[in-house]
Write an enzyme that holds these catalytic residues in place. Structure first.
Site, PDB file in Angstrom:
ATOM      1  N   LYS A   1       0.837  -1.207   0.000  1.00 47.66           N
ATOM      2  CA  LYS A   1       0.000   0.000   0.000  1.00 47.66           C
ATOM      3  C   LYS A   1       0.868   1.252   0.000  1.00 47.66           C
ATOM      4  O   LYS A   1       0.586   2.210  -0.726  1.00 47.66           O
ATOM      5  CB  LYS A   1      -0.956  -0.029   1.199  1.00 47.66           C
ATOM      6  CG  LYS A   1      -2.065  -1.079   1.034  1.00 47.66           C
ATOM      7  CD  LYS A   1      -2.791  -1.418   2.334  1.00 47.66           C
ATOM      8  CE  LYS A   1      -3.738  -2.614   2.112  1.00 47.66           C
ATOM      9  NZ  LYS A   1      -4.317  -3.137   3.369  1.00 47.66           N
TER      10      LYS A   1
ATOM     11  N   GLN B   1      -3.963  -1.817   9.733  1.00 48.54           N
ATOM     12  CA  GLN B   1      -3.904  -3.119   9.059  1.00 48.54           C
ATOM     13  C   GLN B   1      -4.562  -4.189   9.927  1.00 48.54           C
ATOM     14  O   GLN B   1      -4.253  -4.342  11.097  1.00 48.54           O
ATOM     15  CB  GLN B   1      -2.439  -3.487   8.756  1.00 48.54           C
ATOM     16  CG  GLN B   1      -2.284  -4.804   8.000  1.00 48.54           C
ATOM     17  CD  GLN B   1      -2.930  -4.782   6.616  1.00 48.54           C
ATOM     18  OE1 GLN B   1      -2.810  -3.816   5.878  1.00 48.54           O
ATOM     19  NE2 GLN B   1      -3.624  -5.857   6.265  1.00 48.54           N
TER      20      GLN B   1
ATOM     21  N   ASP C   1     -10.474   3.588   4.706  1.00 49.14           N
ATOM     22  CA  ASP C   1     -10.573   2.139   4.524  1.00 49.14           C
ATOM     23  C   ASP C   1     -11.986   1.632   4.847  1.00 49.14           C
ATOM     24  O   ASP C   1     -12.295   0.474   4.587  1.00 49.14           O
ATOM     25  CB  ASP C   1      -9.533   1.462   5.435  1.00 49.14           C
ATOM     26  CG  ASP C   1      -9.198   0.041   4.994  1.00 49.14           C
ATOM     27  OD1 ASP C   1      -9.335  -0.257   3.788  1.00 49.14           O
ATOM     28  OD2 ASP C   1      -8.788  -0.760   5.842  1.00 49.14           O
TER      29      ASP C   1
END
Lengths: 282, 282
Positions: free
Chosen positions: A55, A99, A122
């Site tokens: 990413k 994450q 996200d």
């Protein structure tokens, strides 16, 4: 007449999304704004570290800034929440990605909730989910949004179709069900307690596999001509769908790799740029 | 052998919920707390006025306080939001119900969002919806919660069953789909754009009608032995299900009236008491 399915090429979709971002990033630069994604990695799980690195690299290639925060395995929920709060308050950070998964000793939901809605690129907060379900979200969860982007790119209509989603996780099965419903599909959400899954999948015009089990969806579960979207990514670069078996039955299918995965990352970048456009450096 | 279905008696379920509240209200009273529901009615729609009066009366009969706010038809969104904020800040008010629908000139979503999550006993905020979908809510929307309460009272298991929900509104179809999914049902959400609705309903072990069309669900749409939960309440005291036609086909069915309706009101009272227990006078 087992004709091979149309390949839904995620790499191509991702490139086309990133292409649209280039001049937006340039326009932001002229205003002195460099969109910036902060990634937070807790612990030393090698595949999580790989995802975070991918990413970060994707940001860099496009001229998006990235801030990498790595916390030790024994980080407490309070420490992680405090780190996220600092990123919330940092005007140079436009998006925050925590994450998943975090070590089991951390309350992941509490950590996700600490991300401010303006920086939740996200799409992991409960409020972000609700806004997605009500069609109001700026940043729906990236993998569901990627699935919808692939459908849009290949002009696969959801309206009036029967979509069967296998999986009900908060960042995948639930939001993709909600997004397909908002696109006027009829949506069936299945999961580990579902009885007679193959027969339900056989009803589907659109199948979304989001179950996290390698090659789980079988070719003979498909109605001929179904569209298959495989959000799975299991060890050995294997999806949740038995790709070879489904290829002759589906009308269109995402491969793994190079299917949903790259579009998910492109969506994350897009959300980060949009957050910078919408909120600037504040 | 057309055997008549078990009648799911909402009056009985509502009484049993209210019975459990009596000593909780008394215990609160001993601490100097009278649970109080504020109802907000905008405009002069007669059936809305009736609903609000019914809710106020139900409070009174049980010893729950009620505060009635009536605003004129030409109230602006800003004025309504301001009224709701005052109720949020009033320590003697534990729950706020904004009667739906408000006049078309008002942004209903914005008004709903103004209700603080601690006082959202009717379960109308987006955050409340998300918390319901993630199984975290204190106060899910009352009608969906009522449907689940009826199932629980009559020991109708959702796990592994296929539930077909007809309707996708933010306070009914969507949250009841989410709650049934969390009870481990496989859930199909249908709506006005669904194709082949009768065939989908024929797959259902559990049918939830939440569509707002009188006698919409036909007897020959049912699988023999299906459980039918009718959340409709149309003019003339008629539900969304053709009750007579379904009676010989279903294994269990809610009538209208005296089905879901009274349990919805009892759930609202229960949430108000729970809000008072949880947050007190603050």
């Amino acid at each position: 007449m087992p004709n091979n399915a149309l390949l839904l090429d995620g790499t191509k979709v991702a490139e086309s999304i990133k292409e649209t971002l280039k001049e937006r990033i340039q326009a932001l630069g002229e205003k002195g704004i460099v969109p910036c994604l902060a990634t937070v990695l807790v612990g030393s799980d090698p595949s999580s570290a790989t995802y975070v690195r991918m990413k970060g690299n994707a940001c860099r290639r496009l001229g998006i800034g990235s801030r990498r925060v790595v916390l030790p395995e024994n980080t407490t929920t309070e420490e992680l929440v405090e780190t996220i709060r600092e990123l919330n308050e940092d005007p140079a950070v436009h998006g925050i990605l925590l994450q998943h998964p975090v070590p089991a000793s951390i309350d992941e939901r509490e950590a996700f909730e600490a991300i401010s809605i303006e920086k939740d690129v996200d799409g992991v907060t409960t409020l972000g989910y609700a806004r997605t379900a009500f069609g109001l979200a700026d940043f729906p969860s990236c993998t569901p949004a990627a699935i919808l982007a692939i459908m849009k790119h290949y002009r696969i209509e959801a309206e009036g179709k029967h979509a069967v989603v296998i999986g009900r996780s908060p960042i995948l099965g639930k939001p993709v069900s909600a997004m397909l419903l908002n696109e006027n599909a009829t949506v069936t959400t299945c999961h580990s307690r579902t009885r007679g899954l193959p027969d339900l999948v056989r009803l589907a015009d659109i199948v979304v596999a989001a179950v996290g089990r390698p090659r789980f969806v079988q070719g003979d579960w498909l109605k001929p001509g179904a569209v298959v979207l495989d959000a799975g990514y299991n060890p050995g670069n294997v999806g949740d769908v038995d790709y070879e078996a489904c290829l002759g039955k589906a009308s269109a299918i995402t491969p793994v790799p190079a299917g949903v995965g790259p579009v998910t990352i492109a969506t994350l970048l897009k959300h980060t740029v949009e957050a910078a456009e919408k909120y600037g450096n504040r």
